[in-house]
Write an enzyme that holds these catalytic residues in place. Structure first.
Site, short mmCIF file in Angstrom:
data_model
loop_
_atom_site.label_atom_id
_atom_site.label_comp_id
_atom_site.label_asym_id
_atom_site.label_seq_id
_atom_site.Cartn_x
_atom_site.Cartn_y
_atom_site.Cartn_z
CG HIS A 95 -1.92 -1.10 1.22
ND1 HIS A 95 -2.16 -1.90 2.32
CD2 HIS A 95 -2.75 -1.55 0.25
CE1 HIS A 95 -3.10 -2.78 2.02
NE2 HIS A 95 -3.47 -2.59 0.77
CG HIS A 142 0.97 -4.19 5.21
ND1 HIS A 142 0.18 -3.75 4.17
CD2 HIS A 142 1.48 -5.38 4.80
CE1 HIS A 142 0.21 -4.63 3.19
NE2 HIS A 142 0.98 -5.64 3.54
CD GLU A 160 -1.39 -4.10 9.25
OE1 GLU A 160 -1.06 -2.89 9.22
OE2 GLU A 160 -1.92 -4.68 8.28
#
Length: 330
Positions: free
Chosen positions: A52, A146, A210
Site C-alpha cells: 500500500h 505494513h 502491522e
C-alpha cells in the site's frame, strides 16, 4: 546508491553495484525488486513493503537495510529478496490507485482483471515463486510489512495466515515477539494477501506485520521499529535463533467472523476514529446492509481493520476474540 530515491523518482538505478565486497551478487529483478545472493546462504529471507503506497515506515526501514548492505555496514549471509510492492502508489502517497493490491494475490485472472494492480500482483507472485523455488530445502521466511489506516490499541501486531496442514509455529510467534510484535492474529481461512500466498504456495513462514499508523515519508519517528530492525539485521547476517520461549509473551487472537460489505447500502456503525482492537459489547449492532444486520454475539470481541470504503464483496472489518495456540502447534 540511494535506491529508494531512484524508485520514487521513477528513474533507473544505474549506479547500484552488481556485487558487494564479500562477493554477494546484487540482482535487479524488476521495478522495486532487489535480490542479494551470497555464495553460501544460510537461509532465505523475503521482505516486502509498500504494498500500500501510503504505508511508508516499512519502506524507510527496508530501504535503510538495503543501503546498509550496499555500503558494507551489514554483512549478507542469507539470501534476501526485497520488494517495494507498489511503486506507482508510493510515488503518489496513495493506498492504491486502481485496486487494492493486497486483495489480489492467488486469484485467477477472471477475478482480478488485467489492470495495473493485478499485473503487479502477478509480477510479485512470480518473483516470490522464483526466489523460494531456489531454497534447496533451507528455512524460508517472508515478512510483509505494513502500517494500518487507523490507530490501534495494540500498536504492533501480526497476521498469521491460515496454515492448512502446516500448523502454527511457536518459534515463529516468539520471533515476532522479539521483533516488538505484542499480538498475533491467527487466521482460520484462506485470504488474498501476499503473506498467505507465500505461505500457501511457496512453503514459506509468511506473516503480515502491522507497524503502527500510516504516515507520509519523514513522519515516522513516533513509531519505534528498533527491535524489528535489530532482528532483521541478525537474519540478514545469517543468524537464526530459536525464540519459542518468547511465544508465551505474545497475546493471541482468532477471527470470530468477517464483516463483508455486500451492497452500496452498507453502513458500518463505528466512527472513523475508532482504533483497531477496540472492544465491542455483546448485542451491539456493528453493521447493517439492507435488511441484514451484523450483531456482536461474542464475548470479549474486538474490531480490527474496520473500513466502510471497501468495494462491494470485500471485507469491511474483522471481529476477533482472544485465543490460545492449539495443542498441535510446533
Amino acid at each position: 546508491m540511494d535506491y529508494l530515491a531512484h524508485l520514487l523518482d521513477g528513474t533507473p538505478w544505474h549506479d547500484g553495484p552488481a556485487k558487494l565486497p564479500d562477493g554477494t551478487q546484487v540482482v535487479q529483478l524488476g521495478e522495486g525488486l532487489i535480490a542479494l545472493e551470497p555464495a553460501q546462504p544460510t537461509f532465505d529471507l523475503f521482505l516486502s513493503c509498500g504494498i500500500h503506497g501510503n504505508e511508508t515506515a516499512p519502506v524507510e526501514l527496508v530501504s535503510a537495510l538495503l543501503q546498509a548492505a550496499l555500503a558494507g555496514e551489514l554483512a549478507v549471509r542469507a539470501r534476501v529478496l526485497l520488494a517495494f510492492g507498489n511503486p506507482a502508489a508510493l510515488r503518489k502517497n496513495e493506498r492504491y490507485l486502481d485496486d487494492d493490491l493486497n486483495r489480489l494475490f492467488g486469484k485467477p485472472r477472471e477475478q482480478t482483471g488485467e489492470g495495473p494492480a493485478a499485473m503487479r500482483a502477478r509480477e510479485l507472485e512470480a518473483a516470490a515463486q522464483q526466489f523460494f523455488a531456489n531454497s534447496a530445502g533451507r528455512w524460508k521466511l517472508h515478512y510483509d510489512l505494513h502500517t494500518a489506516i487507523r490507530g490501534s490499541r495494540i500498536e504492533k501486531f501480526a497476521i498469521y495466515p491460515y496454515p492448512h496442514e502446516q500448523g502454527f509455529d511457536r518459534a515463529e510467534i516468539g520471533r515476532l515477539g522479539v521483533c516488538g510484535i505484542t499480538a498475533v492474529l491467527l487466521q482460520s481461512k484462506a485470504s488474498p494477501t501476499f503473506s498467505y500466498y507465500t505461505r500457501r504456495h511457496c512453503g514459506a513462514h509468511g506473516f503480515t506485520l502491522e507497524l503502527g499508523k500510516a504516515r507520509p515519508f519523514g513522519q515516522n519517528q513516533v513509531v519505534d521499529l528498533s527491535r524489528l530492525e535489530a532482528e532483521l539485521r541478525r537474519l540478514i547476517a545469517g543468524e537464526k535463533q530459536d525464540h519459542a520461549v518468547t511465544a508465551d509473551q505474545v497475546e493471541l487472537f482468532k477471527v470470530a467472523r468477517e464483516v463483508i460489505k455486500q451492497t452500496d447500502a452498507f453502513e458500518l456503525h463505528l466512527a472513523d476514529a475508532v482504533e483497531n482492537f477496540t472492544e465491542l459489547e455483546q448485542g451491539y449492532v456493528l453493521a447493517e446492509d439492507g435488511e441484514c444486520r451484523f450483531v456482536v454475539h461474542e464475548a470479549d470481541a474486538r474490531i480490527v481493520f474496520p473500513n466502510r470504503k471497501v468495494k462491494n464483496g470485500l471485507r469491511a472489518g474483522l471481529l476477533v476474540v482472544p485465543t490460545q495456540l492449539p495443542p498441535t502447534a510446533a
